[in-house]
Design a protein around this motif. Structure first.
Motif: not given
Length: 493
Positions: A120-138
């Motif tokens: 969980v310590g790897v997958m949840l932060p990874l989810l957050q990073v992937v979202i930031i890279n997949m979606y534009e700031p707005q």
């Protein structure tokens, strides 16, 4: 359609769905034991402090692993990281699920929780990073709100689901799920198996990899430092706050080692945990607010089910249902909070969130064995509305303060502090509750001479302990409300 690091197009919605299924499993594993603690105490013949180790060590190991998540995200394939972490979560769940009911094997149950926490310590932060890279700031406010819907609701639903399972046997599609504590692992296990099977087909290499050197000294100092720090808090319940060998020394030595760890990070060109991100005020202030929210949330969420069962005499199901409306309100408000963040900005939203959290927490300090359950239900739901208004908006505000290339480091720093602070507050509150109970429980001789009076004093001792835990949670809400003053007032674009 987006394009991955290999030039292949992918559907970011499908990627997000697969990751959220896995996140739901990991989230359930964070809090599902809260309602089951009295059951586990009886099954393994252990006290509250020992049983709570399954939660404190989960949160601590989770926090220890989060800095490594930044290294893994930068160094290895996004797809294979997901597959490995999902597989590891499956192994951890199975270890705890099949632990023999014997106090001598409790270490195996906790070991399973530690393996689960590593995943969980790897997958949840990874989810957050992937979202930031997949979606534009707005677009991130809404995307992070959807993430909060799962990451926030799954832990919130955990106690209710556990209570439902422990209440009676259930038959579904011809299969009987017994009311044994092992059954609480079935749904998380099913979810993570589904995610593991789907990930090779739908997860894509979203993040750009680069060669990053892993500093062994940093890993050792962070693990030992955080470990000693938490161990000192967990020993309070049995040894008291003044014990030099098992409480004061581990906490002090842990802090010293963590200072050495921090100094090491400042000297490295590629730090294990880039604490330089905290030099950015617009990242640091929301992160501290997030710590206060996390500690306030876990403080009541982990203590309330035990209070409802041990003091109020409720069944696991009834105690879980008491918390259900809080989970529902959190799920309803989380996506709305993401939209509100884009409209009104983080400062005004944080003020409202902390104020609601304070209003919902204050009455918990005055709970008694006669407090109507409906009042507890309403108060808990109110608290979760406040938390929903704070959790993902504060995270989004912190992440938006830094460039995208710093997303992995910022996520690691943010989540490390949040997980470690959560583990400390659970250990602290468990220790306080157990210590107050131990100090106020009458001598065993009273069982024979005045059994009714003995039972009343034991009940009062438990109630006193839980009230102190609720006072600590209230303090976090008050500090958070004061802290809003230092937040940036400008509305986010």
């Amino acid at each position: 359609m987006k394009v991955d690091q290999h030039g292949r197009s992918y559907n970011r919605t499908v990627v997000l769905i697969v990751m959220m299924i896995a996140a739901m499993s990991g989230g359930l594993m964070q809090t599902s034991l809260g309602t089951a603690l009295p059951t586990l105490m009886k099954a393994f013949d252990i006290d509250l402090a020992t049983a709570q180790q399954a939660t404190t060590w989960f949160l601590l190991m989770n926090g220890i692993m989060v800095p490594l998540s930044a290294y893994f995200a930068n160094r290895f394939s996004t797809k294979y990281l997901h597959i490995i972490s999902y597989s590891l979560l499956t192994v951890g769940v199975l270890m705890s699920m099949f632990t023999p009911e014997d106090a001598n094997y409790w270490w195996l149950f906790v070991a399973g929780r530690i393996v689960t926490a590593i995943a969980v310590g790897v997958m949840l932060p990874l989810l957050q990073v992937v979202i930031i890279n997949m979606y534009e700031p707005q677009e991130r406010g809404v995307a992070m709100g959807l993430m909060g819907l799962v990451v926030g609701m799954a832990p919130a639903f955990g106690p209710t689901l556990t209570g439902l399972i422990l209440n009676k046997d259930h038959t579904f599609l011809g299969l009987t799920i017994t009311n044994d504590w092992r059954s609480i692992f079935i749904l998380p296990l099913i979810l993570i198996i589904i995610a593991t099977v789907l990930s090779p087909f739908f997860i894509r290499d979203v993040l750009k990899n680069r060669p990053v050197k892993l500093d062994l000294f940093s890993i050792i100092t962070s693990t030992i430092g955080f470990g000693l720090f938490l161990w000192g808090f967990t020993n309070v319940s049995s040894d008291g706050w003044g014990d030099l060998g098992s409480v004061i020394t581990p906490i002090v030595v842990g802090i010293i080692i963590l200072i050495v760890f921090g100094m090491r990070q400042l000297k490295l060109s590629e730090p294990f945990l880039d604490i330089r991100v905290f030099l950015n005020k617009n990242f640091t202030i929301p992160t501290i607010g997030l710590l206060l929210v996390s500690m306030a949330m876990y403080g009541v969420e982990m203590m309330l089910p035990t209070y409802l069962q041990n003091v109020r005499g409720l069944t696991p199901l009834d105690s879980g249902l008491t918390l259900l409306w809080g989970a529902l309100f959190m799920g309803f408000v989380s996506p709305i909070a993401g939209a509100l963040y884009n409209r009104v900005g983080i400062k005004r939203l944080s003020f409202v969130g902390f104020f609601i959290l304070l209003l919902g927490t204050l009455p918990f300090v005055f709970l008694s064995e006669q407090t109507p359950t409906i009042i507890i239900t309403v108060l808990y739901a109110l608290r979760m509305v406040g938390i929903a208004l704070l959790m993902m908006p504060l995270t989004t505000a912190a992440m938006s303060a830094l460039p995208d290339e710093k997303a992995a480091d910022a996520t690691a720093a943010n989540n490390t502090l949040r997980q470690v602070s959560s583990s400390v507050v659970v250990a602290l509150m468990t220790s306080v509750v157990q210590s107050v109970i131990n100090n106020n429980t009458p001598n065993d001789s009273m069982k024979k001479t005045a059994p009714l009076q003995y039972a009343k004093k034991v009940l009062d001792a438990s109630l006193d302990g839980f009230q102190w835990a609720f006072i600590i949670s209230l303090a976090f809400a008050v500090i958070g409300l004061i802290f809003v003053i230092f937040m940036q007032s400008e509305k986010e674009d």
